[in-house]
Enzyme design. Structure first.
Site, PDB file in Angstrom:
ATOM      1  CB  SER A 193      75.880  19.398   9.694  1.00 25.13           C
ATOM      2  OG  SER A 193      75.981  18.336  10.684  1.00 25.13           O
ATOM      3  CG  ASP A 215      71.043  23.226  14.770  1.00 23.13           C
ATOM      4  OD1 ASP A 215      71.229  22.261  14.767  1.00 23.13           O
ATOM      5  OD2 ASP A 215      71.183  24.050  14.093  1.00 23.13           O
ATOM      6  CG  HIS A 236      71.160  19.965  12.078  1.00 23.23           C
ATOM      7  ND1 HIS A 236      72.283  20.437  12.896  1.00 23.23           N
ATOM      8  CD2 HIS A 236      71.876  18.996  11.268  1.00 23.23           C
ATOM      9  CE1 HIS A 236      73.320  20.119  12.295  1.00 23.23           C
ATOM     10  NE2 HIS A 236      73.094  19.018  11.364  1.00 23.23           N
TER      11      HIS A 236
END
Length: 303
Positions: A110, A250, A277
């Site tokens: 991320s 995601d 994610h």
């Protein structure tokens, strides 16, 4: 079994908490892996399972809590302009120098992947390979993807999000419940939220300074200082082999990470079917196997 050792690395006017996991049976050619967590400010806890790569691949694995969160020094009084990508780039190299890592791999998840890209475009001599996991190449693309994903939420959920955002009531129970519906679809598609994720969530709730300042109140309402961040026009400078990973559902949707694939010279990508994610929590064995193979391909050649 691997051994985990914690230390505090002096940084700025405080320190960075670092965990170094060393394997029971090290492979001499296996380069250390440095793992960068997301948020910003989400702490390393939700990535703890990646320490298993130490024994699985015979390499040292380094995780740390970035400055301002978790077990590292906190600065809730700092002005917004203190929290910049450059701060965390500087912190990374401080940790690398303190540990004496001359050659290493980087995996960022991320925001950690965004940070990993920021590091890679600077072409550090020691970087051997980069894994960018569930990350956007620009926050404008991230925000556009979030709007598209929000449009698919049930009408009552969208209404709750819009009304409470207009009022700035981000802690209202109805707003929190609406954000959780988004998370169930696009952050972690699991019946039970893993404890590692809950631990990170608890720590960021205790001091959300970095997350709220740089990102905003949640994953899809980006109003922080990172809202204009982009690395798209710098990606051609990345000169190491790069793996881009994402989940089918995601929140880092394909359009957000496509620039990595389009502009990094030596790159490949992989999408995990059915994941979102937190792919590493949803499909941990498959995720680590993919990362292990990629790292092995770019380890130091045997002497």
């Amino acid at each position: 079994m691997s051994v985990a050792t914690a230390l505090d690395v002096p940084f700025r006017d405080g320190s960075t908490w670092v965990q170094v996991t060393t394997p029971d049976a090290p492979r001499p050619e296996a380069l250390p892996l440095v793992v960068l967590h997301g948020g910003p400010g989400f702490c390393h806890d939700y990535l703890r399972s990646l320490s298993a790569l130490s024994d699985e691949t015979g390499r040292t694995v380094v995780l740390y809590d970035q400055f301002g969160c978790g077990r590292s020094s906190h600065r809730p009084e700092a002005s917004p302009d203190f929290w910049t990508p450059q701060l965390f780039v500087d912190e990374f190299f401080t940790v690398i120098d303190r540990l004496g890592l001359e050659t290493y791999h980087v995996l960022g998840q991320s925001w950690g992947g965004m940070l990993g890209a920021e590091i890679a475009v600077r072409r550090p001599e020691g970087l051997a390979a980069l894994a960018i996991c569930n990350s956007p190449a620009s926050m404008e693309l991230w925000a556009q993807a979030a709007e598209r994903l929000r449009a698919d939420l049930p009408d009552d959920v969208r209404a709750a999000l819009e009304s409470h955002e207009a009022a700035g009531a981000y802690d209202h129970p109805d707003y929190v419940a609406a954000t959780q519906e988004y998370d169930r679809r696009h952050v972690h598609r699991m019946t039970t939220t893993p404890q590692d994720y809950l631990d990170s969530e608890r720590l960021v709730e205790q001091d959300p300074t970095v997350y709220h300042t740089m990102n905003g109140p949640n994953e899809f309402h980006v109003i922080g200082t990172l809202r204009d961040w982009s690395i798209v026009d710098r990606l051609a400078s990345v000169d190491v082999p790069t793996l881009v990973v994402a989940g089918e559902f995601d929140e880092a949707a394909p359009e957000t990470w496509a620039p990595f694939v389009e502009h990094i010279p030596h790159v490949r990508s992989h999408v995990f079917a059915g994941a979102s994610h937190c792919t590493h929590l949803e499909q941990p064995q498959e995720f680590r196997a993919l990362i292990a193979q990629f790292l092995k391909e770019h380890d130091a050649p045997p002497e």
